[in-house]
Design an enzyme around this catalytic site. Structure first.
Site, PDB file in Angstrom:
ATOM      1  N   GLN A  48       0.806  -1.220   0.000  1.00 23.99           N
ATOM      2  CA  GLN A  48       0.000   0.000   0.000  1.00 23.99           C
ATOM      3  C   GLN A  48       0.842   1.274   0.000  1.00 23.99           C
ATOM      4  O   GLN A  48       0.340   2.339  -0.334  1.00 23.99           O
ATOM      5  CB  GLN A  48      -0.951  -0.017   1.194  1.00 23.99           C
ATOM      6  CG  GLN A  48      -2.000  -1.122   1.085  1.00 23.99           C
ATOM      7  CD  GLN A  48      -2.906  -1.193   2.303  1.00 23.99           C
ATOM      8  OE1 GLN A  48      -2.613  -1.921   3.238  1.00 23.99           O
ATOM      9  NE2 GLN A  48      -3.991  -0.448   2.306  1.00 23.99           N
ATOM     10  N   HIS A 142       1.004  -9.294   4.455  1.00 20.88           N
ATOM     11  CA  HIS A 142      -0.155  -8.392   4.483  1.00 20.88           C
ATOM     12  C   HIS A 142      -0.814  -8.451   3.097  1.00 20.88           C
ATOM     13  O   HIS A 142      -0.559  -7.625   2.235  1.00 20.88           O
ATOM     14  CB  HIS A 142       0.272  -6.983   4.847  1.00 20.88           C
ATOM     15  CG  HIS A 142      -0.868  -6.085   5.228  1.00 20.88           C
ATOM     16  ND1 HIS A 142      -0.915  -5.373   6.421  1.00 20.88           N
ATOM     17  CD2 HIS A 142      -2.017  -5.775   4.588  1.00 20.88           C
ATOM     18  CE1 HIS A 142      -2.040  -4.679   6.483  1.00 20.88           C
ATOM     19  NE2 HIS A 142      -2.719  -4.895   5.371  1.00 20.88           N
ATOM     20  N   ASN A 186      -1.701 -10.790   8.341  1.00 25.71           N
ATOM     21  CA  ASN A 186      -2.649  -9.715   8.582  1.00 25.71           C
ATOM     22  C   ASN A 186      -4.041 -10.180   8.128  1.00 25.71           C
ATOM     23  O   ASN A 186      -4.227 -10.514   6.954  1.00 25.71           O
ATOM     24  CB  ASN A 186      -2.255  -8.478   7.763  1.00 25.71           C
ATOM     25  CG  ASN A 186      -3.237  -7.335   7.954  1.00 25.71           C
ATOM     26  OD1 ASN A 186      -3.251  -6.688   8.987  1.00 25.71           O
ATOM     27  ND2 ASN A 186      -4.093  -7.093   6.961  1.00 25.71           N
ATOM     28  N   GLU A 187      -4.954 -10.252   9.052  1.00 25.43           N
ATOM     29  CA  GLU A 187      -6.357 -10.561   8.755  1.00 25.43           C
ATOM     30  C   GLU A 187      -6.569 -11.821   7.911  1.00 25.43           C
ATOM     31  O   GLU A 187      -7.283 -11.777   6.889  1.00 25.43           O
ATOM     32  CB  GLU A 187      -7.026  -9.352   8.089  1.00 25.43           C
ATOM     33  CG  GLU A 187      -6.927  -8.097   8.920  1.00 25.43           C
ATOM     34  CD  GLU A 187      -7.705  -6.917   8.348  1.00 25.43           C
ATOM     35  OE1 GLU A 187      -8.044  -6.933   7.153  1.00 25.43           O
ATOM     36  OE2 GLU A 187      -7.987  -5.980   9.117  1.00 25.43           O
TER      37      GLU A 187
END
Ligand code: BGC
Length: 434
Positions: A48, A142, A186-187
């Site tokens: 990101q 991620h 992540n998640e």
């Protein structure tokens, strides 16, 4: 405090870190109302913010025509080159923690080739954190993965377990002595969560994946965000366990956890599927977190759960740029719920709001942190608050439109500008509490 069975005491926890890292904890604000050593930070994720993540699965998807991605990530925030200034900025604001991810697609751009130069890049990022007395919390995955991994079917392929474990072992061996805390994924609970949402981010995903497979010369293309939830779960749980074991085997000695996408689940109507949703979306991962050193909690809003589906926003409630309800109290509710499910310490690893109106971000932060404070008063073992995000960045399929940053980024010049919320939260961090 939830220090009983299976969790670390605070002394073991800090004692397990390298001296340099423990030093970073001691200098963090100790006079404020929050516990000594509380971590205050902001987060980013490699894809990101870094820019030009050329060898990643996501890069392929962003460049297909047509694509369901609003725009390609391009240079992103050029954090790959500007990390030193960004880390200095974060520290200067008063924070003591930086959560960022290392990018598998850079570290292993071809299957079996590990780039020492890229690992050294992340070592320099870790060194910059220590130089500024920031505890680095490192996410090993991620969302993004190398494109060769996608061409093998991604997380739907059982071979993903060995492949991720090998990458995690290599990265931990190179970086471990400098890491403060780490999360494997992540998640990882997102694929199941997406099935409950009132809106669909994966419309057109199947066609896109077929197109991507053709583009990389494979018969398949697996991407985490669009993965078959059951297959991904079956592989990611053992991948988490294997990666955790690799990280634990040294060098360094740092707590390892997993961070989950969570919402304040509220039962709506007599036949609400709230409990079923919690079991399905959180169950296996809370169990995995309970066997790790900590749980990372990532919360943005509440969810009103109807029968088998979320109902979506209630009319009259303020909405954020993402279409979520403005609901800062969700954080406290999730921490309280999670404390009944795991006996390990918790960190808020993400919490934030997509908005162009920074006064709403400040209000959101104020109320969310008041919720954390209520949890601490209730004896819940919360050890950090890490805001999403340090800066406005690439919000996956939505492109650059949603603004989650404490800092804005000029898309042409890459110039960083502090928003008032950056100072607001930085001051809270400096005072170690509101
Ligand atoms: C993810 C971030 C994302 C944020 C805001 C989280 O689900 O970890 O990558 O930018 O939410 O939507």
């Amino acid at each position: 405090m939830n220090e009983a069975k299976g969790s670390l005491t605070r002394r073991e926890f800090v004692g397990g870190m390298s001296t340099a890292l423990a030093g970073a904890l001691v200098v963090s604000g100790s006079d404020g109302p929050f516990p000594r050593g509380f971590l205050w930070g902001a987060a980013t994720a490699a894809h990101q913010v870094e820019g030009n993540n050329l060898n990643s699965d996501e890069w392929v998807l962003e460049h297909l025509k047509p694509s369901i991605f609003a725009e390609p990530s391009g240079d992103a925030c050029d954090h790959y080159h500007r990390y030193a200034d960004d880390i200095a900025l974060l520290a200067g604001l008063g924070f003591n923690t930086y959560r960022f991810s290392i990018e598998w697609a850079r570290i292993e751009p071809e299957q079996g080739f590990f780039s020492r130069a890229e690992l050294e890049h992340y070592r320099r990022m870790l060194a910059a954190c220590h130089e500024h007395k920031l505890t680095p919390m490192v996410t090993f995955s991620h969302f993004t993965a190398p494109r060769w991994f996608a061409a093998l079917g991604g997380w739907e392929n059982p071979a993903s377990v060995d492949l991720f474990a090998r990458y995690a072992e290599r990265a931990a061996r190179h970086l471990g002595d400098q890491i403060g805390l780490a999360t494997t994924f992540n998640e990882p609970n997102l694929p199941r969560l997406l099935g409950w949402l009132s809106f669909d981010i994966s419309g057109g995903a199947a066609a896109l994946l077929q197109q991507a497979a053709r583009a990389v010369g494979s018969d398949r293309f697996g991407f985490f965000l669009f993965a078959d939830a059951e297959k991904a779960l079956a592989n990611m749980i053992p991948a988490h366990e294997r990666a955790l074991a690799a990280m634990k085997s040294g060098p360094g000695s740092f707590p390892v956890g997993v961070s989950l996408a969570m919402a304040d689940e509220q039962a709506a109507g007599p036949d609400s599927g709230r409990d079923e949703k919690r079991r399905s979306v959180y169950g296996a991962w809370l169990e995995a977190a309970g066997k790790s050193d900590f749980l990372g909690v990532q919360v943005y809003t509440r969810a009103r759960v109807g029968k088998g589906k979320d109902l979506g926003p209630e009319s009259g409630v303020e909405l954020t740029q993402m279409g979520y309800e403005f609901w800062p109290e969700a954080l406290e509710a999730v921490l309280r719920y999670s404390a009944t499910q795991v006996r390990v310490p918790m960190y808020v690893t993400e919490n934030g709001i997509g908005t162009e109106d920074d006064t709403r971000r400040i209000e959101y932060i104020r109320r969310a942190i008041a919720g954390v404070q209520n949890c601490l008063k209730a004896g819940i073992d919360v050890r950090g608050y890490i805001h999403w995000s340090l800066m406005d960045n690439y919000e996956w399929v939505f492109g650059y439109r949603p603004k989650f940053g404490l800092v804005s980024v000029d898309r042409q010049t890459q110039q960083r500008t502090l928003k008032p919320s950056a100072r607001f939260l930085g001051d809270i961090a400096r005072r170690n509490g509101s």
